[in-house]
Design a protein around this motif. Structure first.
Motif, short mmCIF file in Angstrom:
data_model
loop_
_atom_site.label_atom_id
_atom_site.label_comp_id
_atom_site.label_asym_id
_atom_site.label_seq_id
_atom_site.Cartn_x
_atom_site.Cartn_y
_atom_site.Cartn_z
N LEU A 38 -8.60 0.52 -5.98
CA LEU A 38 -8.61 -0.48 -4.91
C LEU A 38 -7.99 0.15 -3.67
N TRP A 39 -8.82 0.34 -2.64
CA TRP A 39 -8.36 0.97 -1.41
C TRP A 39 -7.81 -0.07 -0.45
N VAL A 40 -6.56 0.16 -0.03
CA VAL A 40 -5.89 -0.72 0.91
C VAL A 40 -5.74 0.04 2.23
N PRO A 41 -6.35 -0.44 3.32
CA PRO A 41 -6.36 0.34 4.57
C PRO A 41 -5.11 0.17 5.42
N TRP A 42 -3.95 0.10 4.76
CA TRP A 42 -2.66 -0.02 5.42
C TRP A 42 -1.66 0.86 4.68
N PRO A 43 -0.61 1.32 5.35
CA PRO A 43 0.41 2.11 4.65
C PRO A 43 1.10 1.29 3.57
N ALA A 44 1.67 1.98 2.61
CA ALA A 44 2.41 1.31 1.54
C ALA A 44 3.65 0.62 2.11
N GLY A 45 3.99 -0.53 1.51
CA GLY A 45 5.24 -1.21 1.85
C GLY A 45 5.09 -2.43 2.72
N LEU A 79 -10.09 2.35 7.70
CA LEU A 79 -10.34 3.64 7.04
C LEU A 79 -10.83 3.53 5.60
N ALA A 80 -10.82 2.33 5.03
CA ALA A 80 -11.40 2.19 3.69
C ALA A 80 -12.91 2.05 3.72
N MET A 81 -13.47 1.73 4.88
CA MET A 81 -14.92 1.52 4.95
C MET A 81 -15.71 2.80 4.66
#
Length: 326
Positions: A38-45, A79-81
Motif C-alpha cells: 500500500l503506497w502512501v504518498p506522504w512521509p512517515a509519521g 508520487l504514488a500515481m
C-alpha cells in the motif's frame, strides 16, 4: 520558497471482535498469496500515514497476508500515481488517492491519469484542514493574518504540505480575492511542516489533521478550520465559511489499484478494507485527528472520483492555474 505569483503549474456497521478472513477464490487461484503493498504518498509519521498503517494492519488480518505500507512523499501527494500506472493489475499494489492527484493533471503535463490508470477500491475518510500559527504569535484571527499581509506586502510566510495541494489552493483563493500576496513555503509532509510553524520558522501554516497534537499541547493556535461546520474537537474555532470567506474543503480520499484489476480481486480487497475501516480501533484512530469514516463502495467511489476530477478542472481554471495547450 514560492510566491503565489510564481505558481502555475454506511456508518451503521459495527466492528466485530473476530471477523472471517476474506479470499477471492479457493485453491491455486486464491488471492492474496503474498503481501500486498500500500503506497502512501506522504512521509512517515503524519496523520494520514498513521491512520493508513493501522488500516493496513487490520485489512491484512482479513486477507491472511500482510499489507505493507510504502511511503513516497513529495510532489504534493502525487508520487504514488506512477507506481500504480506501472504496476501489474494483480492486486498486490495499492495506493492512497489524495485530492491532489485529481488536480495535478490540470496544472501540468503528466504521463498518468487518475481515472484512466486506476481501479477504485473504496473511499475511506476526509480530513480536517486548518489554519495555524505559533502559540506566541500576535496573529489571533484570520482577519489579523489578512491585515498583516495588507500592511506588510511580501513578508507573510505560510507553509503548506506542497504545491498544488488543497491547502495551497485554499490559500490562493483566500488571498487572490483580496488582491493580497504571501510567501508560499511548501513542505513534503505534515510533521516537518508543523515543527517549522511551531518553532516560528514560518509565520503560519495550513494543513490537515496532523496539526492536532500541536494544537492540543498548546504549541500551535488554530485560527480556523475549513469544513462545512465546526469540529467536535475544537468547537470554539470558527470555520472559514462562517467567517464569510465562502470556502469549504475536506479532501475525501480512498484506495485504488492499477487499471484492469479483476472483479474478484477488487471484491476481496474491498471487503477486507471495509471490515478494517469499520473496526473500532480504526474509528478511534481517525478520531484522534478529528476524522470520521466516509465510506463509499467501489462503484460509488469510482463515480465520486470522476466528479472530483471534473470539479478540480473547473477550480484550476477559475484560479488561473490550468496548463495551456500542449
Amino acid at each position: 520558497m514560492i510566491t503565489r505569483r510564481s505558481v502555475l503549474g454506511g456508518f451503521a456497521a459495527a466492528a466485530t471482535l473476530v471477523a472471517p478472513r476474506v479470499h477471492a477464490q479457493p485453491g491455486s487461484d486464491r488471492f492474496p498469496q503474498r503481501p500486498v503493498s500500500l503506497w502512501v504518498p506522504w512521509p512517515a509519521g503524519g496523520a494520514t500515514d498513521l491512520t493508513l498503517r493501522l488500516l493496513a494492519e487490520l485489512a491484512g488480518r482479513q486477507l491472511g497476508e500482510k499489507v505493507m505500507v510504502e511511503n513516497r512523499g513529495g510532489a504534493g501527494g502525487t508520487l504514488a500515481m506512477p507506481v500504480l500506472q506501472q504496476a501489474l493489475p494483480d492486486g498486490y499494489t495499492l495506493a492512497q488517492m489524495p485530492q491532489p492527484v485529481f488536480r495535478a493533471p490540470h496544472t501540468q503535463k503528466l504521463l498518468w491519469d487518475p481515472i484512466r490508470d486506476t481501479t477504485p477500491i473504496l473511499q475511506i475518510s476526509g480530513v480536517t484542514f486548518g489554519l495555524v500559527v505559533p502559540a506566541h504569535s500576535a496573529l489571533r484571527s484570520v482577519d489579523d493574518l489578512l491585515d498583516f499581509a495588507a500592511a506588510h506586502p511580501g513578508q507573510l510566510s505560510i507553509a503548506t504540505n506542497g504545491v498544488g495541494t488543497t491547502p495551497h489552493g485554499v490559500l490562493e483563493t483566500l488571498f487572490a480575492r483580496r488582491g493580497l500576496s504571501y510567501i508560499h513555503v511548501p513542505y513534503k509532509g505534515t510533521a516537518e511542516q508543523m515543527v517549522a510553524v511551531a518553532s516560528g520558522q514560518v509565520m503560519a501554516g495550513v494543513n490537515s489533521n496532523g496539526f492536532a497534537p500541536y494544537v492540543d499541547s498548546g504549541r500551535l493556535r488554530l485560527l480556523a478550520t475549513f469544513g462545512a461546520a465546526r469540529t467536535r474537537r475544537w468547537p470554539e474555532v470558527p470555520t472559514l465559511n462562517e467567517l464569510g470567506h465562502g470556502i469549504v474543503a475536506m479532501s475525501p480520499y480512498g484506495l485504488a489499484g492499477p487499471r484492469g484489476l479483476p472483479a474478484a480481486v477488487v471484491r476481496t480487497l474491498h471487503d477486507a478494507f471495509k471490515t478494517a475501516l469499520f473496526d473500532l480501533a480504526h474509528i478511534a484512530e481517525l478520531a484522534k485527528f478529528d476524522q470520521e469514516v466516509t465510506y463509499l463502495d467501489s462503484a460509488d467511489y469510482a463515480r465520486s472520483m470522476r466528479e472530483t476530477f471534473a470539479a478540480e478542472r473547473r477550480a484550476v481554471e477559475r484560479l488561473g492555474f490550468a496548463r495551456g495547450p500542449q
